[in-house]
Write an enzyme that holds these catalytic residues in place. Structure first.
Site, short mmCIF file in Angstrom:
data_model
loop_
_atom_site.label_atom_id
_atom_site.label_comp_id
_atom_site.label_asym_id
_atom_site.label_seq_id
_atom_site.Cartn_x
_atom_site.Cartn_y
_atom_site.Cartn_z
N ASN A 9 56.42 66.49 52.40
CA ASN A 9 55.46 66.13 51.35
C ASN A 9 55.08 67.42 50.63
OD1 ASN A 9 53.39 65.29 49.74
ND2 ASN A 9 52.01 64.69 51.40
N TRP A 10 55.66 67.60 49.46
CA TRP A 10 55.41 68.85 48.72
C TRP A 10 54.00 68.89 48.11
CZ3 TRP A 10 60.27 69.90 45.14
CH2 TRP A 10 61.38 70.14 45.94
N LYS A 11 53.34 67.76 48.06
CA LYS A 11 52.02 67.68 47.41
C LYS A 11 52.15 68.23 45.97
CE LYS A 11 49.99 67.71 51.95
NZ LYS A 11 48.88 68.00 52.82
N HIS A 95 47.90 58.36 51.55
CA HIS A 95 47.76 59.70 52.12
C HIS A 95 46.27 60.07 52.16
CE1 HIS A 95 47.89 64.03 52.60
NE2 HIS A 95 49.06 63.84 53.17
N GLY A 173 46.71 70.67 56.88
CA GLY A 173 46.54 71.92 56.14
C GLY A 173 45.60 72.91 56.79
N GLY A 233 53.65 68.97 55.44
CA GLY A 233 53.16 69.49 54.18
C GLY A 233 53.60 70.94 54.00
N GLY A 234 52.71 71.87 54.24
CA GLY A 234 52.91 73.30 53.97
C GLY A 234 54.27 73.84 54.41
P1 13P Z 1 50.33 70.09 56.50
O1 13P Z 1 51.67 70.02 57.19
O2 13P Z 1 50.26 71.13 55.43
O3 13P Z 1 49.21 70.15 57.50
O4 13P Z 1 50.15 68.69 55.71
C1 13P Z 1 50.38 67.51 56.38
C2 13P Z 1 50.41 66.40 55.40
O5 13P Z 1 49.40 66.05 54.80
C3 13P Z 1 51.70 65.75 55.14
O6 13P Z 1 51.53 64.60 54.39
#
Ligand code: 13P
Length: 251
Positions: A9-11, A95, A173, A233-234
């Protein structure tokens, strides 16, 4: 047999150039038939590129969010139908950042799940409690409420048509993941709930863990009996790290 599903998930990250470099590198790393299902969720501006670079490859892609109405006067939104039209396979629904920053409620999340299925997309339904809810001993109550609300009307044609991502809000995060035993306990409860709700097909639905997953800790989660993948995410922003995490699912 539940094939592991590891998703990036690149956000709200990456420009066109950065995305092109990422796709190129990822496709160098991933073999033609990886033992894990890989999915990339870029921001909406990059979806056409995902189709161009990943179409026909072993890497699937999808959207981080979409609006359930097929079309209409919804300025700024992109519909589930439009996402499906691009060739996407998956849609993230509910999400925690959508729920908490943009005040999405369970009803809207449920509509997104239903619209995704109707359009031929596979929803990844995100659930997870906040820290104060866990500390108050209410984690399962919260997650059960989210499952019940989002899946109330749903018929599940096959286990492959739904994925659940358990993402405790406090682990997202923060660099502080859940304890593997807590993630396993929650995943097992989610699986029991899905079995009750959908019968045998429900028990085969894949359940991901998300929240501060990185190459160093991925194995701890991906080898748990009821966890079938990760939503990252990250650490997913670097293709080498993302691939390292995916490999932990089968090592
Ligand atoms: P992180 O891996 O940055 O904690 O984010 C998790 C997330 O929200 C994936 O959708």
């Amino acid at each position: 047999m539940r094939t592991p599903i590891v998703a990036a998930n690149w956000k709200m990250h990456k420009t066109v150039k950065e995305a092109a470099d990422y796709f190129r590198r990822l496709l160098e790393l991933v073999p033609a038939r990886p033992p894990v299902e890989l999915v990339i969720f870029p921001p909406a501006t990059i979806l056409w590129m995902a189709q161009k670079h990943l179409g026909g490859s072993a890497v699937a892609w999808g959207a981080q969010d979409a609006y359930p109405e097929p079309q209409g006067a919804f300025t700024g939104e992109i519909s589930v139908v439009q996402i499906a039209d691009l060739g996407a396979k998956y849609l993230i629904c509910g999400h925690s950042e959508r729920r908490h920053i943009f005040q999405e409620d369970d009803r809207l999340v449920g509509r997104k799940v239903g619209a995704a299925l109707e359009s031929g997309l596979i929803p990844i339904l995100c659930v997870g409690e906040r820290l104060e809810e866990r500390e108050a001993g209410r984690a399962w109550q919260v997650v059960e409420g989210q499952l019940a609300a989002a899946l109330a009307e749903l018929e599940l044609p096959s286990p492959a048509k739904l994925v659940i991502a358990y993402e405790p809000v406090w682990a997202i995060g923060t660099g502080v993941p859940a304890r593997p035993e807590d993630a396993q306990e929650m995943a097992a409860r989610i699986r029991d709930w899905l079995r009750e709700r959908f019968g045998k097909a429900g028990a085969q639905v894949r359940i991901q863990y998300g929240g501060s997953v990185k190459p160093e800790n991925a194995r701890e989660f991906l080898t748990l009996p009821d966890i079938d993948g990760a939503l990252v995410g990250g650490a997913s922003l670097d293709p080498d790290k993302f691939w390292a995490i995916a490999q932990a699912a089968t090592s």
